[in-house]
Write a protein that holds these residues in place. Sequence first.
Motif, PDB file in Angstrom:
ATOM      1  N   VAL A 138     -17.767 -20.844  -0.740  1.00  0.00           N
ATOM      2  CA  VAL A 138     -16.396 -20.336  -0.666  1.00  0.00           C
ATOM      3  C   VAL A 138     -15.452 -21.376  -1.248  1.00  0.00           C
ATOM      4  O   VAL A 138     -15.448 -22.536  -0.832  1.00  0.00           O
ATOM      5  CB  VAL A 138     -16.005 -20.008   0.790  1.00  0.00           C
ATOM      6  N   LEU A 139     -14.634 -20.957  -2.218  1.00  0.00           N
ATOM      7  CA  LEU A 139     -13.738 -21.882  -2.908  1.00  0.00           C
ATOM      8  C   LEU A 139     -12.281 -21.716  -2.517  1.00  0.00           C
ATOM      9  O   LEU A 139     -11.432 -22.469  -3.012  1.00  0.00           O
ATOM     10  CB  LEU A 139     -13.882 -21.715  -4.428  1.00  0.00           C
ATOM     11  N   GLY A 140     -11.948 -20.760  -1.661  1.00  0.00           N
ATOM     12  CA  GLY A 140     -10.557 -20.623  -1.246  1.00  0.00           C
ATOM     13  C   GLY A 140     -10.216 -19.217  -0.818  1.00  0.00           C
ATOM     14  O   GLY A 140     -11.059 -18.308  -0.831  1.00  0.00           O
ATOM     15  N   PHE A 141      -8.943 -19.048  -0.452  1.00  0.00           N
ATOM     16  CA  PHE A 141      -8.464 -17.781   0.078  1.00  0.00           C
ATOM     17  C   PHE A 141      -7.180 -17.362  -0.645  1.00  0.00           C
ATOM     18  O   PHE A 141      -6.071 -17.577  -0.160  1.00  0.00           O
ATOM     19  CB  PHE A 141      -8.230 -17.899   1.590  1.00  0.00           C
ATOM     20  N   PRO A 142      -7.312 -16.751  -1.829  1.00  0.00           N
ATOM     21  CA  PRO A 142      -6.147 -16.335  -2.605  1.00  0.00           C
ATOM     22  C   PRO A 142      -5.343 -15.225  -1.928  1.00  0.00           C
ATOM     23  O   PRO A 142      -5.845 -14.496  -1.067  1.00  0.00           O
ATOM     24  CB  PRO A 142      -6.766 -15.846  -3.923  1.00  0.00           C
ATOM     25  N   ASP A 143      -4.107 -15.086  -2.373  1.00  0.00           N
ATOM     26  CA  ASP A 143      -3.175 -14.106  -1.832  1.00  0.00           C
ATOM     27  C   ASP A 143      -3.437 -12.732  -2.443  1.00  0.00           C
ATOM     28  O   ASP A 143      -3.635 -12.606  -3.645  1.00  0.00           O
ATOM     29  CB  ASP A 143      -1.745 -14.557  -2.175  1.00  0.00           C
ATOM     30  N   THR A 144      -3.407 -11.695  -1.606  1.00  0.00           N
ATOM     31  CA  THR A 144      -3.568 -10.327  -2.084  1.00  0.00           C
ATOM     32  C   THR A 144      -2.234  -9.659  -2.410  1.00  0.00           C
ATOM     33  O   THR A 144      -2.212  -8.554  -2.961  1.00  0.00           O
ATOM     34  CB  THR A 144      -4.281  -9.459  -1.039  1.00  0.00           C
ATOM     35  N   GLY A 145      -1.135 -10.299  -2.048  1.00  0.00           N
ATOM     36  CA  GLY A 145       0.178  -9.695  -2.289  1.00  0.00           C
ATOM     37  C   GLY A 145       1.173  -9.944  -1.177  1.00  0.00           C
ATOM     38  O   GLY A 145       2.342  -9.586  -1.298  1.00  0.00           O
ATOM     39  N   GLY A 146       0.733 -10.551  -0.088  1.00  0.00           N
ATOM     40  CA  GLY A 146       1.670 -10.879   0.978  1.00  0.00           C
ATOM     41  C   GLY A 146       1.455 -10.050   2.226  1.00  0.00           C
ATOM     42  O   GLY A 146       0.405  -9.444   2.447  1.00  0.00           O
ATOM     43  N   PHE A 147       2.480 -10.000   3.049  1.00  0.00           N
ATOM     44  CA  PHE A 147       2.407  -9.300   4.328  1.00  0.00           C
ATOM     45  C   PHE A 147       2.374  -7.783   4.152  1.00  0.00           C
ATOM     46  O   PHE A 147       2.959  -7.231   3.223  1.00  0.00           O
ATOM     47  CB  PHE A 147       3.611  -9.658   5.200  1.00  0.00           C
ATOM     48  N   PHE A 148       1.729  -7.120   5.093  1.00  0.00           N
ATOM     49  CA  PHE A 148       1.668  -5.663   5.095  1.00  0.00           C
ATOM     50  C   PHE A 148       2.995  -5.063   5.554  1.00  0.00           C
ATOM     51  O   PHE A 148       3.636  -5.572   6.478  1.00  0.00           O
ATOM     52  CB  PHE A 148       0.575  -5.178   6.045  1.00  0.00           C
ATOM     53  N   ALA A 149       3.362  -3.961   4.921  1.00  0.00           N
ATOM     54  CA  ALA A 149       4.441  -3.100   5.370  1.00  0.00           C
ATOM     55  C   ALA A 149       3.856  -1.724   5.645  1.00  0.00           C
ATOM     56  O   ALA A 149       2.748  -1.399   5.193  1.00  0.00           O
ATOM     57  CB  ALA A 149       5.537  -3.009   4.309  1.00  0.00           C
ATOM     58  N   VAL A 150       4.573  -0.908   6.393  1.00  0.00           N
ATOM     59  CA  VAL A 150       4.133   0.453   6.702  1.00  0.00           C
ATOM     60  C   VAL A 150       5.069   1.445   6.022  1.00  0.00           C
ATOM     61  O   VAL A 150       6.299   1.316   6.129  1.00  0.00           O
ATOM     62  CB  VAL A 150       4.140   0.704   8.222  1.00  0.00           C
ATOM     63  N   THR A 151       4.508   2.403   5.298  1.00  0.00           N
ATOM     64  CA  THR A 151       5.307   3.491   4.736  1.00  0.00           C
ATOM     65  C   THR A 151       4.904   4.803   5.391  1.00  0.00           C
ATOM     66  O   THR A 151       3.785   4.940   5.901  1.00  0.00           O
ATOM     67  CB  THR A 151       5.116   3.620   3.215  1.00  0.00           C
ATOM     68  N   ASN A 152       5.822   5.772   5.379  1.00  0.00           N
ATOM     69  CA  ASN A 152       5.483   7.092   5.897  1.00  0.00           C
ATOM     70  C   ASN A 152       6.470   8.128   5.370  1.00  0.00           C
ATOM     71  O   ASN A 152       7.500   7.785   4.783  1.00  0.00           O
ATOM     72  CB  ASN A 152       5.451   7.074   7.431  1.00  0.00           C
ATOM     73  N   SER A 153       6.138   9.385   5.578  1.00  0.00           N
ATOM     74  CA  SER A 153       6.952  10.491   5.061  1.00  0.00           C
ATOM     75  C   SER A 153       7.743  11.204   6.149  1.00  0.00           C
ATOM     76  O   SER A 153       8.450  12.180   5.856  1.00  0.00           O
ATOM     77  CB  SER A 153       6.039  11.512   4.363  1.00  0.00           C
ATOM     78  N   GLN A 154       7.645  10.741   7.389  1.00  0.00           N
ATOM     79  CA  GLN A 154       8.215  11.491   8.507  1.00  0.00           C
ATOM     80  C   GLN A 154       9.573  10.993   8.990  1.00  0.00           C
ATOM     81  O   GLN A 154      10.505  11.770   9.150  1.00  0.00           O
ATOM     82  CB  GLN A 154       7.222  11.480   9.682  1.00  0.00           C
ATOM     83  N   ARG A 155       9.685   9.684   9.234  1.00  0.00           N
ATOM     84  CA  ARG A 155      10.921   9.149   9.813  1.00  0.00           C
ATOM     85  C   ARG A 155      10.971   7.637   9.635  1.00  0.00           C
ATOM     86  O   ARG A 155       9.921   7.011   9.431  1.00  0.00           O
ATOM     87  CB  ARG A 155      11.007   9.496  11.295  1.00  0.00           C
ATOM     88  N   PRO A 156      12.172   7.044   9.728  1.00  0.00           N
ATOM     89  CA  PRO A 156      12.252   5.581   9.755  1.00  0.00           C
ATOM     90  C   PRO A 156      11.557   5.052  11.015  1.00  0.00           C
ATOM     91  O   PRO A 156      11.648   5.666  12.088  1.00  0.00           O
ATOM     92  CB  PRO A 156      13.759   5.305   9.814  1.00  0.00           C
ATOM     93  N   ILE A 157      10.844   3.938  10.873  1.00  0.00           N
ATOM     94  CA  ILE A 157      10.169   3.328  12.016  1.00  0.00           C
ATOM     95  C   ILE A 157      10.813   1.978  12.313  1.00  0.00           C
ATOM     96  O   ILE A 157      10.823   1.085  11.474  1.00  0.00           O
ATOM     97  CB  ILE A 157       8.668   3.134  11.724  1.00  0.00           C
ATOM     98  N   ALA A 158      11.368   1.859  13.524  1.00  0.00           N
ATOM     99  CA  ALA A 158      11.965   0.604  13.951  1.00  0.00           C
ATOM    100  C   ALA A 158      11.433   0.159  15.310  1.00  0.00           C
ATOM    101  O   ALA A 158      11.430  -1.033  15.619  1.00  0.00           O
ATOM    102  CB  ALA A 158      13.486   0.728  14.020  1.00  0.00           C
ATOM    103  N   ASP A 159      10.979   1.130  16.111  1.00  0.00           N
ATOM    104  CA  ASP A 159      10.483   0.836  17.457  1.00  0.00           C
ATOM    105  C   ASP A 159       9.121   1.482  17.654  1.00  0.00           C
ATOM    106  O   ASP A 159       8.707   2.340  16.880  1.00  0.00           O
ATOM    107  CB  ASP A 159      11.461   1.356  18.514  1.00  0.00           C
ATOM    108  N   LEU A 160       8.444   1.088  18.738  1.00  0.00           N
ATOM    109  CA  LEU A 160       7.121   1.628  19.022  1.00  0.00           C
ATOM    110  C   LEU A 160       7.130   3.145  19.125  1.00  0.00           C
ATOM    111  O   LEU A 160       6.209   3.817  18.641  1.00  0.00           O
ATOM    112  CB  LEU A 160       6.583   1.011  20.321  1.00  0.00           C
TER     113      LEU A 160
END
Length: 348
Positions: free
Chosen positions: A144-166
Motif C-alpha cells: 500500500v502506497l497511500g490513500f488518495p482523495d476520491t473527491g472529498g466529503f459526502f453530501a446527500v441529494t434527493n428529489s423530495q425535500r430539503p434535508i436539515a434535520d433527522l
Amino acid sequence: MKTFKKGFVAGAVLALTATTALAEGGVIRFGHDNKTDPFENPAHACTAVFSNIVAADTNGSVTVEVFGSNQLGSAAEHVDQVRNGVIQATLTSTGALASYYPRIDVLNLPFAFANNASTYSVFDGPFGEALAADIEETLGDVVVLGFPDTGGFFAVTNSQRPIADLDDFDGIRIRTMTLPSHQKIVQALGAEAYPLSWGEVYSGLQTGVIDGQMNPVPIISFANFAEVQKYMTLTNHLFSPYTFMVNRAFFEGLSKAEQDTLRVAAENCVAASRGLSRIIEASDRGLAGLMDKIEVTALTNDQRKAMAGATQPAFETHVAENLDAKATELLTLFKSEVEAANGSSYLN
C-alpha cells in the motif's frame, strides 16, 4: 452492448495476462475506474502525476501505462488483477476493497472529521500506517502506497425535500454502495437504504426507483445528478479515500532506488488528488456551479451533532457484531487520531 463490453474487457485482461511474463520488469500497468482526464478527475490526476514522476526519476527504467474508465474491469476486479500480477497497480474504493479486506469498513465512521485537513493528518499519520500495514499483512500480495482523495466529503441529494434535520430523512429512499455499514448509517438517519450499482444510479434517480444518493460534491457534479435531483445537503458525513496498492512481487523486484521513487511518486499522487479535489469543489464544476442548479442546505454544528448521535452508535454496533477484534482495535486508533486531528471544538 453489454455483451460487447464484457468481451472487450475479458479480451484486454487476457492479452495483458499473456504478455505479463514477457513484459519488462519496469512496466507498471495501472488500472482504475475513473475518466481519463487529469483536470477533471482526482483519480486520474493522481495517476498522471505518479506516472510522470516515476518515468522521470527512474530515467525510464520504470514506466507506467494507465488504463482508466474500467478498461480492464471493475474496481473489485482491479484488486484481484493486482493481487495476481495481471496489472501492477490500482486505486480502489472502500466498497471494492471490502470483499477482500472487510476491516476497511472502519473508515465509514459517520461524521468523524471536522475538515479536509483533519483527514490528511489521519491518513498520513499513525492510523494510515497501521491501516496500510494491516492491509498488506491480510492480503499478503500487495504493498500500500497511500490513500488518495476520491473527491472529498459526502453530501446527500434527493428529489423530495430539503434535508436539515433527522426528521427530514423520513421516507426518503437513498442509494448506497453494497456496504452494510453505509446501509446502517442511512437507516439510522431515518431514511430507507437502497443498495444499487453505480451504473444504475442516474437512471434510478430519473425514474424514481430511488429518491436520493450520497457522494462527494465533485462526483455529484460530474455525474449530472442535478438534472434529476432538487435538493442537496452538505452533510459531510463520510470521507472515503482510495487505497493505492501495487503488486508485492513486482515492487520487491525493483531496486531500492526504484522502490523509493515509487513511494515519493505516490506521495505526490496523493497530494495531486487532494489538490484537484479542493479546486473542483471551489470551482464552477463543484459546489459553486451546483448552487445554480440545485437547492443547497448547509448544516449547523447542532444539526450535524444530532445526526452523529443517531448514526455513530449504530455504526459501532455494526463493527462490533460483524467484524473482528483487529477491526475494533483499528477503529479505536482511528477515533483517537481523528479526535486529535479535529481539535476540541468539533461537534461540541
